[in-house]
Design a protein around this motif. Sequence first.
Motif, PDB file in Angstrom:
ATOM      1  N   GLN A  23      -0.037   0.320   3.028  1.00 58.48           N
ATOM      2  CA  GLN A  23      -1.167  -0.560   2.681  1.00 58.48           C
ATOM      3  C   GLN A  23      -2.507   0.139   2.961  1.00 58.48           C
ATOM      4  O   GLN A  23      -3.158  -0.121   3.981  1.00 58.48           O
ATOM      5  CB  GLN A  23      -1.068  -1.859   3.472  1.00 58.48           C
ATOM      6  CG  GLN A  23       0.268  -2.574   3.305  1.00 58.48           C
ATOM      7  CD  GLN A  23       0.342  -3.414   2.049  1.00 58.48           C
ATOM      8  OE1 GLN A  23      -0.436  -4.326   1.862  1.00 58.48           O
ATOM      9  NE2 GLN A  23       1.291  -3.093   1.168  1.00 58.48           N
TER      10      GLN A  23
ATOM     11  N   ARG B 242       4.903  -0.643  -0.101  1.00 55.48           N
ATOM     12  CA  ARG B 242       3.818   0.323  -0.262  1.00 55.48           C
ATOM     13  C   ARG B 242       3.079   0.474   1.078  1.00 55.48           C
ATOM     14  O   ARG B 242       2.893  -0.509   1.804  1.00 55.48           O
ATOM     15  CB  ARG B 242       2.878  -0.267  -1.323  1.00 55.48           C
ATOM     16  CG  ARG B 242       1.522   0.288  -1.484  1.00 55.48           C
ATOM     17  CD  ARG B 242       0.766  -0.483  -2.572  1.00 55.48           C
ATOM     18  NE  ARG B 242       0.242  -1.767  -2.108  1.00 55.48           N
ATOM     19  CZ  ARG B 242      -0.948  -1.940  -1.535  1.00 55.48           C
ATOM     20  NH1 ARG B 242      -1.754  -0.924  -1.349  1.00 55.48           N
ATOM     21  NH2 ARG B 242      -1.333  -3.134  -1.147  1.00 55.48           N
TER      22      ARG B 242
ATOM     23  N   THR C 280       0.489 -11.916  -8.382  1.00 55.33           N
ATOM     24  CA  THR C 280       0.404 -13.233  -7.730  1.00 55.33           C
ATOM     25  C   THR C 280      -0.538 -14.147  -8.503  1.00 55.33           C
ATOM     26  O   THR C 280      -0.203 -15.276  -8.843  1.00 55.33           O
ATOM     27  CB  THR C 280      -0.054 -13.068  -6.267  1.00 55.33           C
ATOM     28  OG1 THR C 280       0.841 -12.169  -5.624  1.00 55.33           O
ATOM     29  CG2 THR C 280      -0.046 -14.403  -5.533  1.00 55.33           C
TER      30      THR C 280
ATOM     31  N   HIS D 298       2.437 -13.859   3.393  1.00 57.68           N
ATOM     32  CA  HIS D 298       2.399 -14.009   1.941  1.00 57.68           C
ATOM     33  C   HIS D 298       3.576 -14.907   1.546  1.00 57.68           C
ATOM     34  O   HIS D 298       4.574 -14.439   0.985  1.00 57.68           O
ATOM     35  CB  HIS D 298       2.496 -12.625   1.294  1.00 57.68           C
ATOM     36  CG  HIS D 298       2.179 -12.570  -0.167  1.00 57.68           C
ATOM     37  ND1 HIS D 298       2.096 -13.701  -0.972  1.00 57.68           N
ATOM     38  CD2 HIS D 298       1.936 -11.507  -0.981  1.00 57.68           C
ATOM     39  CE1 HIS D 298       1.818 -13.317  -2.209  1.00 57.68           C
ATOM     40  NE2 HIS D 298       1.704 -11.986  -2.241  1.00 57.68           N
TER      41      HIS D 298
ATOM     42  N   PRO E  15       7.897  -5.831  -3.569  1.00 56.95           N
ATOM     43  CA  PRO E  15       6.977  -6.879  -4.041  1.00 56.95           C
ATOM     44  C   PRO E  15       6.054  -6.364  -5.140  1.00 56.95           C
ATOM     45  O   PRO E  15       5.469  -7.172  -5.859  1.00 56.95           O
ATOM     46  CB  PRO E  15       6.188  -7.244  -2.779  1.00 56.95           C
ATOM     47  CG  PRO E  15       6.283  -6.041  -1.886  1.00 56.95           C
ATOM     48  CD  PRO E  15       7.603  -5.404  -2.188  1.00 56.95           C
TER      49      PRO E  15
ATOM     50  N   ARG F  67       2.283  -7.654   4.581  1.00 54.91           N
ATOM     51  CA  ARG F  67       2.396  -9.110   4.836  1.00 54.91           C
ATOM     52  C   ARG F  67       3.638  -9.720   4.196  1.00 54.91           C
ATOM     53  O   ARG F  67       4.182 -10.704   4.696  1.00 54.91           O
ATOM     54  CB  ARG F  67       1.134  -9.821   4.331  1.00 54.91           C
ATOM     55  CG  ARG F  67       0.832  -9.564   2.850  1.00 54.91           C
ATOM     56  CD  ARG F  67      -0.577 -10.004   2.514  1.00 54.91           C
ATOM     57  NE  ARG F  67      -0.961  -9.621   1.159  1.00 54.91           N
ATOM     58  CZ  ARG F  67      -2.203  -9.655   0.723  1.00 54.91           C
ATOM     59  NH1 ARG F  67      -3.195 -10.020   1.521  1.00 54.91           N
ATOM     60  NH2 ARG F  67      -2.473  -9.311  -0.521  1.00 54.91           N
TER      61      ARG F  67
HETATM   62  C1  NCD Z   1       1.921  -7.574  -2.280  1.00 55.58           C
HETATM   63  C2  NCD Z   1       0.714  -8.099  -1.539  1.00 55.58           C
HETATM   64  O1  NCD Z   1      -0.327  -8.410  -2.125  1.00 55.58           O
HETATM   65  O2  NCD Z   1       0.844  -8.211  -0.323  1.00 55.58           O
HETATM   66  N1  NCD Z   1       1.794  -7.699  -3.665  1.00 55.58           N
HETATM   67  C3  NCD Z   1       2.189  -8.874  -4.256  1.00 55.58           C
HETATM   68  O3  NCD Z   1       1.622  -9.916  -4.037  1.00 55.58           O
HETATM   69  N2  NCD Z   1       3.272  -8.834  -5.038  1.00 55.58           N
HETATM   70  C4  NCD Z   1       2.355  -6.228  -1.864  1.00 55.58           C
HETATM   71  C5  NCD Z   1       1.351  -5.123  -1.815  1.00 55.58           C
HETATM   72  O4  NCD Z   1       0.197  -5.278  -2.181  1.00 55.58           O
HETATM   73  O5  NCD Z   1       1.765  -4.040  -1.409  1.00 55.58           O
END
Ligand code: NCD
Length: 305
Positions: free
Chosen positions: A227, A225, A53, A130, A263, A163
């Motif tokens: 978390q 994943r 991100t 997100h 993601p 999220r």
């Molecule tokens: C995700 C997040 O930060 O929520 N990652 C991302 O931004 N691509 C997914 C995650 O951390 O599992």
Amino acid sequence: MPRHLLNITDLSMEEIDELMDQADDIMKTPEKYQDCMRHKKLATLFFEPSTRTRLSFEAAMMELGGNVLGFSEASSSSATKGESVCDTVRTVACYADIIAMRHPKEGAPMAAASVCPVPIINAGDGGHNHPTQTLTDLLTIRKEKGRLNQLVVGLCGDLQFGRTVHSLMSAMCRYKSIRFVLISPKELSVPEYLRENLQRDKVSFTEVERLEDVIGTLDILYMTRVQRERFFNEADYVRLKDSYILDTEKMAMARKDLCVMHPLPRVNEISRSVDSDPRACYFKQMLYGKFIREALLMKLLEVKA
Ligand code: NCD
């Protein structure tokens, strides 16, 4: 008042379409856009870890000819001295034209936006939302499937704390004939408020525990994943972390035109052997993320090519 992006529903469906069209055009003709953000600055304030991100936001701004500043961990900011998020963004707004913020507390970007004279983009707030991942996901689905309606969407893994799943559900339930298949252990099922929203909006959904039982019915499989950082105790995480592992055997039960998304980062939930399957779309997905963020920065700063 600046235009912020805090929740995905801050954008209308028409605006999301326009962003996706803009991203497509940037992909086709990047040279047209390479100077449009000259002298503009993006601040990335990341109070929580990130690879894709943050770097895609920074790359997006650079590819538009702009500059970036910021921090990638709370420990290198005055947060460690006890400064509030509101005071931090008031400060940063003196130095940057737009802010992308990630924070472990749900609602932190909303609180920051209430005092911030420049646009704030929520780049992930705790286990809540997100929205820019969702823009990435919608663009991926549109590119891979050619449509955003009439889809059976399987969301698998940590639906409680994930999220990206929450924002994706809020976005997709606005499209026609979407059916969600929510695949999780009972303890990691979607928060009640999201289930209530689906019922209120009469969106079709089922909740199941076994991926094998439903994989053959899906158009999209969105893996997530577990978390770890949101768990209260490590033992629960260890017990639940390998609840789902997508491997070539399960892929053999899926449709030929399934689109597998994630993601990222992945831990164990998608076996490496799936990466070479043409239905694995998660690496393309992260590339699309840069282009849709370019389109978003242009929109919020009202910049044209
Ligand atoms: C995700 C997040 O930060 O929520 N990652 C991302 O931004 N691509 C997914 C995650 O951390 O599992």
